[in-house]
Design an enzyme around this catalytic site. Structure first.
Site, short mmCIF file in Angstrom:
data_model
loop_
_atom_site.label_atom_id
_atom_site.label_comp_id
_atom_site.label_asym_id
_atom_site.label_seq_id
_atom_site.Cartn_x
_atom_site.Cartn_y
_atom_site.Cartn_z
N LEU A 74 0.80 -1.22 0.00
CA LEU A 74 0.00 0.00 0.00
C LEU A 74 0.83 1.28 0.00
O LEU A 74 0.30 2.37 0.18
CB LEU A 74 -0.97 -0.01 1.18
CG LEU A 74 -1.97 -1.19 1.17
CD1 LEU A 74 -2.85 -1.16 2.41
CD2 LEU A 74 -2.80 -1.20 -0.10
N HIS A 76 2.90 4.30 -1.72
CA HIS A 76 2.86 5.04 -2.97
C HIS A 76 4.23 5.01 -3.64
O HIS A 76 5.25 5.10 -2.95
CB HIS A 76 2.48 6.51 -2.71
CG HIS A 76 1.10 6.68 -2.19
ND1 HIS A 76 0.80 6.57 -0.85
CD2 HIS A 76 -0.06 6.96 -2.83
CE1 HIS A 76 -0.49 6.78 -0.70
NE2 HIS A 76 -1.04 7.01 -1.87
N GLU A 113 10.46 4.11 3.05
CA GLU A 113 11.65 4.04 2.20
C GLU A 113 12.92 4.02 3.03
O GLU A 113 13.85 3.26 2.74
CB GLU A 113 11.64 5.22 1.21
CG GLU A 113 10.61 5.10 0.11
CD GLU A 113 9.15 5.28 0.54
OE1 GLU A 113 8.26 4.93 -0.24
OE2 GLU A 113 8.90 5.79 1.67
N ASP A 127 23.81 -11.45 3.82
CA ASP A 127 23.98 -12.32 2.66
C ASP A 127 25.44 -12.45 2.26
O ASP A 127 25.91 -13.55 1.97
CB ASP A 127 23.16 -11.79 1.48
CG ASP A 127 23.30 -12.66 0.26
OD1 ASP A 127 23.06 -13.89 0.37
OD2 ASP A 127 23.65 -12.14 -0.82
#
Length: 160
Positions: A74, A76, A113, A127
């Site tokens: 959800l 933007h 973000e 990783d």
């Protein structure tokens, strides 16, 4: 107080921001990755067989911030004007602190973000180092600060 991503029927809903004012919005977030002392030293000495893990993790965090709306249903899609990912080695605690900053002029905030950038940078470090240290832990992912928008300025307390 109510959740903004739910409509009156309790269904998931993307918030309509079309009537919101365009303002400068900034968010900072952090995450930590703890590892064995030898793993941290390997990174610091530049002897990791995968190369400069901080550079790769920085680019991964920046790319992730730009892709947040593809990852979080959800959110933007945003035209970010700045994404920054920095690393602070905390050798006494055998960890790396990751801090991200996201900025734009827009109608919705950039907290997601910033959180995504810090999280993916930590995941990338994991990783790249998992072959030598499977016991690493990622923790402390949080928003440190946000500016802009109707809700104004928020700053996390030192102890939260």
């Amino acid at each position: 107080m109510s959740f903004t991503h739910l409509n009156q029927n309790g269904e998931a809903n993307m918030v309509d921001v079309s009537e919101k004012s365009t303002t400068t919005r900034i968010a900072r977030a952090e995450a930590y990755i703890e590892m064995q002392p030898q793993t941290l030293q390997l990174i610091l000495d530049g002897k990791h067989h995968k190369g400069d893990v901080f550079s790769v993790a920085r680019i991964a965090g920046i790319q992730a911030a730009k892709q947040t709306s593809q990852l979080i249903p959800l959110c933007h899609p945003l035209m970010l004007s700045k994404v920054q990912v920095d690393f602070e080695v905390q050798a006494d605690n055998n960890r790396v602190r990751i801090e991200s900053l996201c900025k734009l002029a827009g109608q919705t905030g950039v907290e997601m973000e910033a959180l995504t950038a810090a999280s993916v940078a930590a995941l990338t470090l994991f990783d790249m180092c998992k072959a030598v240290d499977k016991a690493m832990t990622i923790s402390g992912v949080r928003v440190l600060e946000k500016h802009g928008g109707k809700s104004g300025h928020y700053q996390a307390s030192e102890n939260s």
